[in-house]
Structures are given as structure tokens and as C-alpha cells.
Design a protein around this motif. Structure first.
Motif, mmCIF file in Angstrom:
data_model
loop_
_atom_site.group_PDB
_atom_site.id
_atom_site.type_symbol
_atom_site.label_atom_id
_atom_site.label_comp_id
_atom_site.label_asym_id
_atom_site.label_seq_id
_atom_site.Cartn_x
_atom_site.Cartn_y
_atom_site.Cartn_z
ATOM 1 N N ILE A 65 50.120 40.204 70.664
ATOM 2 C CA ILE A 65 49.873 40.122 69.230
ATOM 3 C C ILE A 65 49.594 41.508 68.683
ATOM 4 O O ILE A 65 48.743 42.244 69.203
ATOM 5 C CB ILE A 65 48.670 39.188 68.939
ATOM 6 N N VAL A 70 41.385 35.560 71.708
ATOM 7 C CA VAL A 70 42.544 34.971 72.397
ATOM 8 C C VAL A 70 42.321 34.997 73.900
ATOM 9 O O VAL A 70 41.455 35.736 74.380
ATOM 10 C CB VAL A 70 43.846 35.750 72.066
ATOM 11 N N PRO A 71 43.089 34.211 74.667
ATOM 12 C CA PRO A 71 42.952 34.223 76.128
ATOM 13 C C PRO A 71 43.186 35.628 76.676
ATOM 14 O O PRO A 71 43.899 36.425 76.050
ATOM 15 C CB PRO A 71 44.058 33.282 76.588
ATOM 16 N N ASN A 72 42.614 35.891 77.843
ATOM 17 C CA ASN A 72 42.679 37.238 78.413
ATOM 18 C C ASN A 72 44.086 37.708 78.775
ATOM 19 O O ASN A 72 44.336 38.906 78.844
ATOM 20 C CB ASN A 72 41.785 37.324 79.643
ATOM 21 N N ILE A 116 48.003 39.954 75.189
ATOM 22 C CA ILE A 116 47.743 41.333 74.782
ATOM 23 C C ILE A 116 47.485 41.382 73.280
ATOM 24 O O ILE A 116 48.220 40.774 72.513
ATOM 25 C CB ILE A 116 48.968 42.223 75.118
ATOM 26 N N LYS A 120 36.332 43.639 74.362
ATOM 27 C CA LYS A 120 36.925 43.881 75.684
ATOM 28 C C LYS A 120 36.438 45.183 76.309
ATOM 29 O O LYS A 120 37.238 45.984 76.816
ATOM 30 C CB LYS A 120 38.466 43.897 75.595
ATOM 31 N N ILE A 163 52.107 48.176 73.291
ATOM 32 C CA ILE A 163 52.413 46.787 73.622
ATOM 33 C C ILE A 163 53.564 46.714 74.622
ATOM 34 O O ILE A 163 53.489 46.024 75.631
ATOM 35 C CB ILE A 163 52.768 45.980 72.349
ATOM 36 N N MET A 218 52.305 47.625 77.993
ATOM 37 C CA MET A 218 51.449 46.605 78.604
ATOM 38 C C MET A 218 52.262 45.391 79.035
ATOM 39 O O MET A 218 52.025 44.812 80.099
ATOM 40 C CB MET A 218 50.330 46.201 77.646
ATOM 41 N N LEU A 219 53.260 45.030 78.251
ATOM 42 C CA LEU A 219 54.144 43.917 78.621
ATOM 43 C C LEU A 219 54.887 44.251 79.909
ATOM 44 O O LEU A 219 54.958 43.436 80.829
ATOM 45 C CB LEU A 219 55.148 43.627 77.499
#
Lengths: 225, 225
Positions: A180, A190-192, A195, B49, B208, B211-212
Motif C-alpha cells: 500500500i 494492516v497485517p505484518n 508493505i 513498526k 515498494i 521490498m516486493l
DNA sequence: TAGATTGTTAATCGATTAACAATC
DNA sequence: TAGATTGTTAATCGATTAACAATC
């Protein structure tokens, strides 16, 4: 072959990685301008307001090397960074929220330079659905799953008002979205494994305020001496 | 008294300063929601986080202290951060470029939370001049000096197309602007005493992508074992 | 060749993490 | 009181800077 594959994503210092993005933007610009073929660490440093030593240190993590007294070949360096960031592997992204910000994003031409393409834009407002934003027609939210599947969308830009952001995020998570890109200032829950990249622009302005205050202070102190 | 004055802008580690902005955004949100009066370092850490130790370490630079088993008073903490960032001292800013991005910025409601106000928006396009963007009428570029003087504007957001960005920056520098909030991806060349804050959004998308790619890689490796 | 610039190693500096005493 | 949480000091880790040999 396994080790080959694993090496594709190299381990850089985090700070270096951040700067590599800046080098990439700068080199992309220089490549388009076509004014020069080589660039010195000194020149890069000056444009990005860092030190030439830092630039060379960062580049030492790359395969590309420079020539003393000549500098770095812009095309070669850019090609390596393109490879590194996976620019050639195109990513299809979608935008939720067709307000000014969503529209600005949809019309943004620079995505192609970083291997991204906006394939659709959505809005919950029936008034906006069907209208054109650039070359895209605004779609209703219910079409999201279909588009996500069809275009293998992993990344979504959230450009909705603050109070709708979390709700939209929940929806997207349910649809299996992997990343996101959050343009609201809302901190999303959001869930871990999802991203979240926060693009809270007010941070930049806070930095400016702080720097202005500091330079005012310096002026004040100097005038006092 | 001099030392008093000088202390107003404290010296934090740079990394801490960056996080203080995040705490500020989070606390502003919590203050608006009015759901709780106190917050634990653990809760803050989870939302942002990071680790609770990091949060407490950062807060140790502040005057506000927490109570064991109770946490930090949200209002008190926010008040100190407001003070620290000079939120109360309002800054008048202007926007150059009344396209989608400039308009989005002009309509953004969150500026008041960080002590900023958009007082005018400009465009070089005669078609746009005179049109309304939110509550502001689009003005021609030639009006910039007048508005800058009248509202003591120090900061300008540049929201023009890439190829016009440098030109606009030159103009603004000539008008004595102190800080440029640059929304174009162009690296601007300005005198050293002018602050430039680059808001190049493509950087976030590159993160992003990276990280993906990393999480794909992890998945690949795990499935292989 | 002389001088400028790269690339790397070592030294310094700064930030994070770990450990734990203080306190509610 | 016992247990949880804060706040601080010390230890570790990571990033930047300095120094300088290699090279064009």
C-alpha cells in the motif's frame, strides 16, 4: 545457480540504498538531457548536496567503476541502477480515490522511468465513476478485485480522505494486495506481511519549518557577536 | 537569556528528529480521536513498526516524561512536539502550479495541524488564472512578489511540470524566497542559502518495488528448503 | 611525467540495542 | 507487595569521514 539468484538483491547499507534512489533520479535526468556522457563524483555530490567521498563509497558497492580524471559513464551507471531497482520488470499499480491527488498521480508521466504503470483508478463516488482522468476511466470500487486479478496488481496508491483510508486499506488487504502506497496522513493498521509506504507530505514541510528556524537562529546569533 | 533563546532549537540526533515527526503525526491523530488519554511506548512502537526501546530513547530527549505502567500523556507530549516544531508560529506558504497536484495541495486540510497556511496559488497559464481552487483564486505569476511581501512568505511549493521547474525556481530565488518545497522530480540548482526539500514521490514507489522483490525472494528461498 | 580523480582501508562518529535500576 | 513499564547507561552495530595508494 541458487547463489546467483539470491545475489540479485544485494545487501547495501540502508543509507546507501536511499541515496542510490537519488542517483537514479539524477542520472535518469542527465540521460534524457544528453548533455554529457561522463560525470564526476564531485559533480554528483554538488547537485545532491553530499560529499564526493560519499558518492564514491556508495558506488563501490556497484559493479560499474569510474575512470580517474574522467568520471563515471552515465549510461552504464544508469543501466546498473535500472537493473538493481528492477525497472525493466514493469509493475502494474492502481489508484483508489480520484480526487485531485489521485488524478495528479494518474497523470504523472515519470512512472515509466521506474518501471511502473497505472492501469486503473477507482472512486466510491458515483458522480466520479465514468469520468475520464487522463486516459483512464474512473471505475467503481467493486471492480477492484477483477482488475487486480487481470493485471496482477500488487501495489495500490490510496488517495482517499483521511477518514476513509483505514476502511479502504482493510478492503485492499482482503483482496490480497501486497503493498500500500499511503498518501493519507493516517497511520494504517494492516497485517505484518503487507508493505506500507507512507507518503505523508507534511513531514517535508516540518523539515522546512525546522531548517528555517535554524537559519533564523544562526542569523540572530551572528548579528549578536 | 541568550542561552535560553539558543536552546529553543535543541540538538537531537538526526534520526530521532525524523521519528519525532512521525510521533507528532500519530499523536495529532490520537488527540483528534479522543479515544485515550495515555499511550504506552509499546503501543506507539507497534503502530510505527519500531521498537519500544527506540521510542523511549527518543522521548528521553524531551521534557515530557511517562509514568511506569501508565504511559505518556498524549496531550502533554503533543504540546511539547507542537512547541518543538514551532507549530503555533504560523507559516504562510504559496503554491506555484495550479494543476492537479497544486490543487490537491491547496485543498489539503492538514496544514493547520503543522502551523502552515496556503495563502495563494499561481499559474502561468492564462486559462487557469481567475479560476477557483478551493477558496483561492488562481493568480498570475507576476503577482508573486506582491503576495510574498504582503504575507511574509518564505516557503513555496513548486507543482509545475518538470521542464518548467528550474525556471520557476530561478524566479523564486530572485524574489527572495527562503525555502522551496519541490514536487517535481527535477534536481534543482539554487544558491546554498536557499533550502530545498525534495518531495519526489517516485522514491517511495522504488522502495515498494524493492521490498516486493525481497519478499518474493524470501518466498522462493523458503519453498526451496 | 604531473596532477587529478577513483576506490579502498582504517579511524571516527553516530545510532540502535541491550541491560537493568528506578518507579508507579 | 509484585509486576509492569519507564528512563538511562553501557555495549554493539552501522554509517560517514579521512587518508592514501592506484590509475588514468
Amino acid at each position: 545457480m541458487k547463489s546467483e539468484k539470491s545475489k540479485e538483491i544485494l545487501k547495501f547499507p540502508k543509507a546507501t540504498f536511499e541515496r542510490l534512489k537519488q542517483y537514479h533520479a539524477l542520472l535518469t535526468q542527465l540521460e534524457i538531457e544528453q548533455k554529457q556522457r561522463y560525470i564526476l563524483s564531485e559533480e554528483i555530490a554538488e547537485m545532491l548536496k553530499i560529499t564526493p567521498e560519499q558518492v564514491r563509497k556508495d558506488f563501490s558497492y556497484l559493479k560499474t567503476s569510474g575512470k580517474p580524471k574522467v568520471g563515471y559513464n552515465i549510461s552504464e551507471l544508469l543501466a546498473e541502477l535500472d537493473e538493481l531497482f528492477g525497472i525493466k520488470a514493469n509493475d502494474n499499480i492502481i489508484i483508489v480515490g480520484a480526487g485531485n491527488l489521485g488524478s495528479a498521480l494518474a497523470n504523472y508521466k515519470g512512472f515509466q522511468n521506474i518501471g511502473a504503470r497505472v492501469v486503473a483508478i477507482f472512486d466510491k463516488d458515483q458522480e466520479k465513476v465514468g469520468k475520464m482522468v487522463g486516459e483512464l476511466m474512473v471505475l467503481p470500487l467493486k471492480d477492484i478485485p477483477r482488475v487486480v486479478r487481470r493485471f496482477h496488481v500488487r501495489t495500490v496508491a490510496i488517495c482517499v480522505p483521511e477518514d476513509a483510508a483505514q476502511q479502504v486499506a482493510d478492503l485492499l488487504v482482503a483482496y490480497g494486495i501486497k503493498a500500500i502506497w499511503n498518501f493519507s496522513t493516517r497511520i494504517l493498521d494492516v497485517p505484518n506481511d503487507v508493505i506500507v509506504q507512507n507518503e505523508d507530505i507534511t513531514r517535508g514541510l516540518l523539515s522546512i519549518k525546522h531548517m528555517l528556524a535554524e537559519s533564523e537562529k544562526r542569523k540572530y546569533e551572528n548579528s549578536e557577536v
